[in-house]
Design a protein around this motif. Structure first.
Motif, PDB file in Angstrom:
ATOM      1  N   GLU A  55     109.717   9.120 -17.883  1.00  9.46           N
ATOM      2  CA  GLU A  55     109.691   8.895 -19.326  1.00  9.46           C
ATOM      3  C   GLU A  55     111.015   8.298 -19.805  1.00  9.46           C
ATOM      4  O   GLU A  55     112.077   8.708 -19.385  1.00  9.46           O
ATOM      5  CB  GLU A  55     109.426  10.200 -20.079  1.00  9.46           C
ATOM      6  CG  GLU A  55     108.084  10.824 -19.795  1.00  9.46           C
ATOM      7  CD  GLU A  55     108.063  11.683 -18.549  1.00  9.46           C
ATOM      8  OE1 GLU A  55     109.115  11.871 -17.896  1.00  9.46           O
ATOM      9  OE2 GLU A  55     106.984  12.159 -18.190  1.00  9.46           O
ATOM     10  N   SER A  56     110.909   7.305 -20.702  1.00 13.28           N
ATOM     11  CA  SER A  56     112.099   6.629 -21.211  1.00 13.28           C
ATOM     12  C   SER A  56     111.778   5.992 -22.556  1.00 13.28           C
ATOM     13  O   SER A  56     110.690   5.440 -22.734  1.00 13.28           O
ATOM     14  CB  SER A  56     112.544   5.551 -20.221  1.00 13.28           C
ATOM     15  OG  SER A  56     113.543   4.732 -20.783  1.00 13.28           O
ATOM     16  N   LYS A  57     112.707   6.046 -23.497  1.00 11.89           N
ATOM     17  CA  LYS A  57     112.518   5.383 -24.792  1.00 11.89           C
ATOM     18  C   LYS A  57     112.455   3.867 -24.627  1.00 11.89           C
ATOM     19  O   LYS A  57     111.741   3.189 -25.339  1.00 11.89           O
ATOM     20  CB  LYS A  57     113.649   5.740 -25.765  1.00 11.89           C
ATOM     21  CG  LYS A  57     113.522   7.091 -26.391  1.00 11.89           C
ATOM     22  CD  LYS A  57     112.496   7.075 -27.496  1.00 11.89           C
ATOM     23  CE  LYS A  57     112.552   8.342 -28.314  1.00 11.89           C
ATOM     24  NZ  LYS A  57     111.430   8.425 -29.244  1.00 11.89           N
ATOM     25  N   CYS A  58     113.235   3.323 -23.667  1.00 10.79           N
ATOM     26  CA  CYS A  58     113.343   1.867 -23.530  1.00 10.79           C
ATOM     27  C   CYS A  58     112.733   1.323 -22.241  1.00 10.79           C
ATOM     28  O   CYS A  58     112.487   0.122 -22.148  1.00 10.79           O
ATOM     29  CB  CYS A  58     114.803   1.448 -23.593  1.00 10.79           C
ATOM     30  SG  CYS A  58     115.598   1.894 -25.146  1.00 10.79           S
ATOM     31  N   GLY A  59     112.539   2.133 -21.237  1.00 11.55           N
ATOM     32  CA  GLY A  59     112.085   1.607 -19.952  1.00 11.55           C
ATOM     33  C   GLY A  59     113.155   0.700 -19.379  1.00 11.55           C
ATOM     34  O   GLY A  59     114.353   0.923 -19.599  1.00 11.55           O
ATOM     35  N   PRO A  60     112.760  -0.366 -18.679  1.00  6.86           N
ATOM     36  CA  PRO A  60     113.752  -1.256 -18.079  1.00  6.86           C
ATOM     37  C   PRO A  60     114.348  -2.250 -19.064  1.00  6.86           C
ATOM     38  O   PRO A  60     115.274  -2.961 -18.749  1.00  6.86           O
ATOM     39  CB  PRO A  60     112.942  -1.985 -17.005  1.00  6.86           C
ATOM     40  CG  PRO A  60     111.562  -2.039 -17.573  1.00  6.86           C
ATOM     41  CD  PRO A  60     111.399  -0.734 -18.322  1.00  6.86           C
ATOM     42  N   ASN A  61     113.805  -2.304 -20.284  1.00  5.52           N
ATOM     43  CA  ASN A  61     114.212  -3.299 -21.265  1.00  5.52           C
ATOM     44  C   ASN A  61     114.893  -2.621 -22.447  1.00  5.52           C
ATOM     45  O   ASN A  61     114.236  -2.105 -23.339  1.00  5.52           O
ATOM     46  CB  ASN A  61     112.980  -4.083 -21.735  1.00  5.52           C
ATOM     47  CG  ASN A  61     113.333  -5.221 -22.645  1.00  5.52           C
ATOM     48  OD1 ASN A  61     114.473  -5.368 -23.070  1.00  5.52           O
ATOM     49  ND2 ASN A  61     112.360  -6.038 -22.955  1.00  5.52           N
ATOM     50  N   ALA A  62     116.213  -2.635 -22.472  1.00  8.71           N
ATOM     51  CA  ALA A  62     116.964  -1.953 -23.530  1.00  8.71           C
ATOM     52  C   ALA A  62     116.798  -2.609 -24.898  1.00  8.71           C
ATOM     53  O   ALA A  62     117.224  -2.059 -25.899  1.00  8.71           O
ATOM     54  CB  ALA A  62     118.446  -1.894 -23.161  1.00  8.71           C
ATOM     55  N   VAL A  63     116.165  -3.755 -24.954  1.00 11.94           N
ATOM     56  CA  VAL A  63     115.967  -4.453 -26.224  1.00 11.94           C
ATOM     57  C   VAL A  63     114.698  -3.965 -26.923  1.00 11.94           C
ATOM     58  O   VAL A  63     114.636  -3.905 -28.139  1.00 11.94           O
ATOM     59  CB  VAL A  63     115.883  -5.982 -25.988  1.00 11.94           C
ATOM     60  CG1 VAL A  63     115.574  -6.716 -27.270  1.00 11.94           C
ATOM     61  CG2 VAL A  63     117.178  -6.485 -25.385  1.00 11.94           C
ATOM     62  N   ALA A  64     113.679  -3.583 -26.153  1.00  8.49           N
ATOM     63  CA  ALA A  64     112.390  -3.171 -26.721  1.00  8.49           C
ATOM     64  C   ALA A  64     112.192  -1.671 -26.522  1.00  8.49           C
ATOM     65  O   ALA A  64     111.503  -1.240 -25.608  1.00  8.49           O
ATOM     66  CB  ALA A  64     111.260  -3.955 -26.065  1.00  8.49           C
ATOM     67  N   CYS A  65     112.804  -0.880 -27.387  1.00  4.52           N
ATOM     68  CA  CYS A  65     112.739   0.582 -27.265  1.00  4.52           C
ATOM     69  C   CYS A  65     111.692   1.156 -28.214  1.00  4.52           C
ATOM     70  O   CYS A  65     111.372   0.575 -29.241  1.00  4.52           O
ATOM     71  CB  CYS A  65     114.102   1.190 -27.573  1.00  4.52           C
ATOM     72  SG  CYS A  65     115.369   0.678 -26.397  1.00  4.52           S
ATOM     73  N   CYS A  66     111.191   2.317 -27.846  1.00  3.05           N
ATOM     74  CA  CYS A  66     110.183   3.013 -28.642  1.00  3.05           C
ATOM     75  C   CYS A  66     110.837   3.759 -29.805  1.00  3.05           C
ATOM     76  O   CYS A  66     111.860   4.408 -29.628  1.00  3.05           O
ATOM     77  CB  CYS A  66     109.444   4.028 -27.779  1.00  3.05           C
ATOM     78  SG  CYS A  66     108.607   3.317 -26.351  1.00  3.05           S
ATOM     79  N   ILE A  67     110.213   3.680 -30.958  1.00  7.60           N
ATOM     80  CA  ILE A  67     110.620   4.496 -32.098  1.00  7.60           C
ATOM     81  C   ILE A  67     109.882   5.827 -32.006  1.00  7.60           C
ATOM     82  O   ILE A  67     110.428   6.874 -32.299  1.00  7.60           O
ATOM     83  CB  ILE A  67     110.290   3.781 -33.423  1.00  7.60           C
ATOM     84  CG1 ILE A  67     111.122   2.513 -33.555  1.00  7.60           C
ATOM     85  CG2 ILE A  67     110.527   4.708 -34.612  1.00  7.60           C
ATOM     86  CD1 ILE A  67     110.731   1.639 -34.725  1.00  7.60           C
ATOM     87  N   THR A  68     108.625   5.759 -31.621  1.00  9.02           N
ATOM     88  CA  THR A  68     107.817   6.964 -31.434  1.00  9.02           C
ATOM     89  C   THR A  68     107.403   7.064 -29.973  1.00  9.02           C
ATOM     90  O   THR A  68     107.182   6.057 -29.307  1.00  9.02           O
ATOM     91  CB  THR A  68     106.544   6.931 -32.295  1.00  9.02           C
ATOM     92  OG1 THR A  68     105.755   5.807 -31.899  1.00  9.02           O
ATOM     93  CG2 THR A  68     106.876   6.818 -33.767  1.00  9.02           C
ATOM     94  N   ASN A  69     107.296   8.264 -29.463  1.00  8.08           N
ATOM     95  CA  ASN A  69     106.897   8.533 -28.077  1.00  8.08           C
ATOM     96  C   ASN A  69     107.846   7.886 -27.084  1.00  8.08           C
ATOM     97  O   ASN A  69     108.958   7.501 -27.431  1.00  8.08           O
ATOM     98  CB  ASN A  69     105.453   8.116 -27.830  1.00  8.08           C
ATOM     99  CG  ASN A  69     104.485   8.875 -28.684  1.00  8.08           C
ATOM    100  OD1 ASN A  69     104.633  10.073 -28.872  1.00  8.08           O
ATOM    101  ND2 ASN A  69     103.493   8.196 -29.219  1.00  8.08           N
ATOM    102  N   LYS A  70     107.405   7.734 -25.847  1.00 11.97           N
ATOM    103  CA  LYS A  70     108.212   7.133 -24.788  1.00 11.97           C
ATOM    104  C   LYS A  70     107.332   6.313 -23.860  1.00 11.97           C
ATOM    105  O   LYS A  70     106.135   6.530 -23.782  1.00 11.97           O
ATOM    106  CB  LYS A  70     108.906   8.221 -23.958  1.00 11.97           C
ATOM    107  CG  LYS A  70     109.946   9.006 -24.720  1.00 11.97           C
ATOM    108  CD  LYS A  70     110.613  10.028 -23.828  1.00 11.97           C
ATOM    109  CE  LYS A  70     111.667  10.795 -24.622  1.00 11.97           C
ATOM    110  NZ  LYS A  70     112.339  11.789 -23.805  1.00 11.97           N
ATOM    111  N   LYS A  71     107.945   5.370 -23.170  1.00  8.62           N
ATOM    112  CA  LYS A  71     107.276   4.620 -22.114  1.00  8.62           C
ATOM    113  C   LYS A  71     107.301   5.465 -20.850  1.00  8.62           C
ATOM    114  O   LYS A  71     108.133   6.355 -20.711  1.00  8.62           O
ATOM    115  CB  LYS A  71     108.011   3.304 -21.847  1.00  8.62           C
ATOM    116  CG  LYS A  71     108.079   2.378 -23.039  1.00  8.62           C
ATOM    117  CD  LYS A  71     108.868   1.136 -22.706  1.00  8.62           C
ATOM    118  CE  LYS A  71     108.967   0.235 -23.925  1.00  8.62           C
ATOM    119  NZ  LYS A  71     109.578  -1.054 -23.612  1.00  8.62           N
ATOM    120  N   PHE A  72     106.397   5.180 -19.912  1.00  7.86           N
ATOM    121  CA  PHE A  72     106.469   5.822 -18.605  1.00  7.86           C
ATOM    122  C   PHE A  72     105.847   4.927 -17.546  1.00  7.86           C
ATOM    123  O   PHE A  72     105.211   3.920 -17.864  1.00  7.86           O
ATOM    124  CB  PHE A  72     105.829   7.221 -18.601  1.00  7.86           C
ATOM    125  CG  PHE A  72     104.415   7.291 -19.112  1.00  7.86           C
ATOM    126  CD1 PHE A  72     103.344   6.824 -18.365  1.00  7.86           C
ATOM    127  CD2 PHE A  72     104.159   7.874 -20.333  1.00  7.86           C
ATOM    128  CE1 PHE A  72     102.051   6.918 -18.829  1.00  7.86           C
ATOM    129  CE2 PHE A  72     102.864   7.984 -20.809  1.00  7.86           C
ATOM    130  CZ  PHE A  72     101.802   7.502 -20.051  1.00  7.86           C
TER     131      PHE A  72
END
Length: 92
Positions: A55-72
């Protein structure tokens, strides 16, 4: 001004839903990141499983981060690796 905000928000939600439905119906033999910023609602396709610990707010792309929930990361059901390996090989 308020109308522009609602139209923008609606477009972002629609983009997220389209991305999610594409992920659900298209299979891949690779580990892949799931969740479309800024409103992330990730889910794994039926032929993949969520890899705990990715789980990560941004994943591999620090430019496209989640405001809600997380990527995985989701990997094929037969994946035997750990979270660090899954994140290292995951395609965006």
């Amino acid at each position: 001004m308020n109308k522009i905000l609602w139209v923008t928000l609606g477009a972002l939600v629609l983009a997220g839903l389209i991305s999610t439905s594409e992920a659900l119906f298209s299979g891949s033999k690779h580990c892949t990141w799931h969740g479309t910023a800024p409103i992330c609602m990730p889910s794994c396709p039926k032929d993949k499983k969520k890899i705990p610990g990715t789980e990560s707010k941004c994943g591999p792309n620090a430019v496209a981060c989640c405001i809600t929930n997380k990527k995985f990361v989701c990997c094929p059901n037969e994946w035997q690796g750990n979270a660090a390996n899954a994140m290292a090989v995951a395609k965006e």
